[in-house]
Write a protein that holds these residues in place. Sequence first.
Motif, PDB file in Angstrom:
ATOM      1  N   SER A 206       0.836  -1.190   0.000  1.00  0.00           N
ATOM      2  CA  SER A 206       0.000   0.000   0.000  1.00  0.00           C
ATOM      3  C   SER A 206       0.873   1.242   0.000  1.00  0.00           C
ATOM      4  O   SER A 206       2.103   1.167   0.133  1.00  0.00           O
ATOM      5  CB  SER A 206      -0.892  -0.012   1.237  1.00  0.00           C
ATOM      6  N   LYS A 207       0.219   2.417  -0.115  1.00  0.00           N
ATOM      7  CA  LYS A 207       0.978   3.670  -0.128  1.00  0.00           C
ATOM      8  C   LYS A 207       1.732   3.872   1.185  1.00  0.00           C
ATOM      9  O   LYS A 207       2.884   4.317   1.185  1.00  0.00           O
ATOM     10  CB  LYS A 207       0.043   4.842  -0.392  1.00  0.00           C
ATOM     11  N   SER A 208       1.077   3.554   2.297  1.00  0.00           N
ATOM     12  CA  SER A 208       1.746   3.714   3.588  1.00  0.00           C
ATOM     13  C   SER A 208       2.907   2.741   3.727  1.00  0.00           C
ATOM     14  O   SER A 208       3.964   3.083   4.268  1.00  0.00           O
ATOM     15  CB  SER A 208       0.750   3.503   4.732  1.00  0.00           C
ATOM     16  N   GLN A 209       2.724   1.510   3.232  1.00  0.00           N
ATOM     17  CA  GLN A 209       3.814   0.538   3.268  1.00  0.00           C
ATOM     18  C   GLN A 209       4.969   0.978   2.370  1.00  0.00           C
ATOM     19  O   GLN A 209       6.141   0.824   2.727  1.00  0.00           O
ATOM     20  CB  GLN A 209       3.307  -0.830   2.833  1.00  0.00           C
TER      21      GLN A 209
ATOM     22  N   ALA B 158       5.772   4.053   1.633  1.00  0.00           N
ATOM     23  CA  ALA B 158       6.464   5.146   2.318  1.00  0.00           C
ATOM     24  C   ALA B 158       7.361   4.610   3.424  1.00  0.00           C
ATOM     25  O   ALA B 158       8.497   5.069   3.604  1.00  0.00           O
ATOM     26  CB  ALA B 158       5.444   6.127   2.883  1.00  0.00           C
ATOM     27  N   GLY B 159       6.854   3.623   4.174  1.00  0.00           N
ATOM     28  CA  GLY B 159       7.673   3.033   5.236  1.00  0.00           C
ATOM     29  C   GLY B 159       8.890   2.319   4.699  1.00  0.00           C
ATOM     30  O   GLY B 159       9.990   2.421   5.254  1.00  0.00           O
TER      31      GLY B 159
END
Length: 625
Positions: A6-9, A11-12
């Motif tokens: 996902s987008k958050s993953q 970014a992480g």
Amino acid sequence: MQSTPSKSQTAGLALAALGVVYGDIGTSPLYTIHEIFAGAHHPVPMTPDNILGILSLIFWSLIVVVSVKYIAFIMRADNKGEGGIMALMALVLRGAEGKSYAPWLMLMGLFGAALFYGDGVITPAISVLSAVEGLEVATPLFKPYVIPVTLLVLLALFYWQYKGTARVGMLFGPVMIVWFSSLALLGVVNILRAPQVLQALSPWHAATFMLAAPKLAFLSLGAVFLAVTGTETLYADMGHFGRKPVQLAWFALVLPALVLNYFGQGALLLTNKDALQNPFYLMAPDWALYPLVALATVATVIASQAVISGVYSITQQAMQLGYSPRMEVRHTSGSAQGQVYMPGINWLLFIAVVGLVLGFGSSTSIASAYGIAVSTTMIITTILAFIVVRNLWKWHWLASTLVLGVFLVVDLAFFSANIVKIHDGGWFPLTFGFGVLLLMTTWKRGRKLLTSRLFAEAMPLDVFIPNITSSSIQRIPGTAVFMTQNLEAVPHALMHSLKHYKAMHERIVLATVTVADEPYVGGDRRVRVESIAGNLYKVRVTYGFMDKPDLPEAMTHCASQGLLLDMMDTSFFLGRETLIPKVGSDMALWREKLFIAMFRNAGSAAAYFKLPPNRVVELGAQVVL
């Protein structure tokens, strides 16, 4: 690694990538400009035109070599998510199967991988040493302590590796945000004092510099190349985090920060020629010097992490592809398969790095050894990528030649400029690389020779089967799994077991493990079971070259194919060969002895395949090579 984060993953993972992938290239500003204008090899006279020309060369090198070649192009040549020259070689050999030039491509890929080990020794040494040398800028009184402090920092770095790439990356990621932000801030402050330095963004200044003094400009490429070292590491570490996070981190933060800092150093030199002593640290105000040295030291530790992680990945791939003896591999993440720690490789690297620091003594001396190995590896990567785009991507020959030809010309220019460094230290990574290549090819050749000897002495399986089905050999309860490389012959361990015990288990399983030319193999492709008369079975287990071998776990998949195994009632039989060298064999005597030494010190097959120690029986045999 999850295929669609996902987008958050993403970014992480991009944050973690900052802490592992970009440490190497991210610390190049510490020494690159200094080596160009004040290094040991053909320093460039510090005139305004030369400063602008050099900055233009650095900027366009970052664009062409890193952004276009590696980030946008080479990273697409991944082997199902895994990068690095060993993964690329496996991909290439798949496309060149049956071609007459395939063995040469294999040898080329192996040499590139071997040279990467040389880079793995040099990067920690030059990075940490150049950071700690900042203490000399503060006061000459610190000079005697530079080497001891460097060695202590390196010891802490290599000791910490057992924590794993993920933990190290998440710890270092935030630090690298501070580091790259500091690079950008220092650059902006100094650019504002001499904004004319931004003219160097135009390639015209690079062209003018090269036309005005072709010989000097050509030789300067050996030092300019320091700005792009770390790109091969970037490719090797791609499998730890995935392509998109690595690309996001580069364009969003790393590239802008590097460009601003290099141009800031150039602006400082335009206004203060005395800053050539150490243009990176002298960009900062006096009050910020000690904090900057501390931050740079942490950043260079992270730079070393990038190469160390890459060495782990390449070594694991070499083991699975049969070019390295078995070594202990600890998987440090339950979700990202590519994150591993190898204690043996870790401490061998540490010893080599310490030897390099003590032997060369300064970052300027080590810089003489830096570049030749990386530039050679880049050439090999470009050639292998050409095979990929022609044979696998099916590009037209003209498009393939034009695109890869441009990359190859740039690579050859950097390589040629670095050749002059060979006698002043460049010999080290080349010698180290040739040594690793010798070990890899000796292991591969020795294993092939050993296998041929075992096959020649083995009884054909079709001869053995009638004897055990028609005879009165006593059967004992349970299942015996015999590891073998040849399912068409009787394993030596089975023959010795029958000879000693005068009995056989109720069920006999001949198991062989093969490695596919792809990173991961799972699902229905992992295990194949074939039933033979007399409760005799053949089991083929297939792993990818980045998979974690776990034979008991793989054997549980046999149940779906009619072979139900109770691990508590199953014994694993392994052959343990004692090798004897022979004069006049297919391999030189000295290489036979080298192979025997490697074979004797290789890791246990039982531990490598995760076999339960209380269920393993080893039977020895002597083999004359």
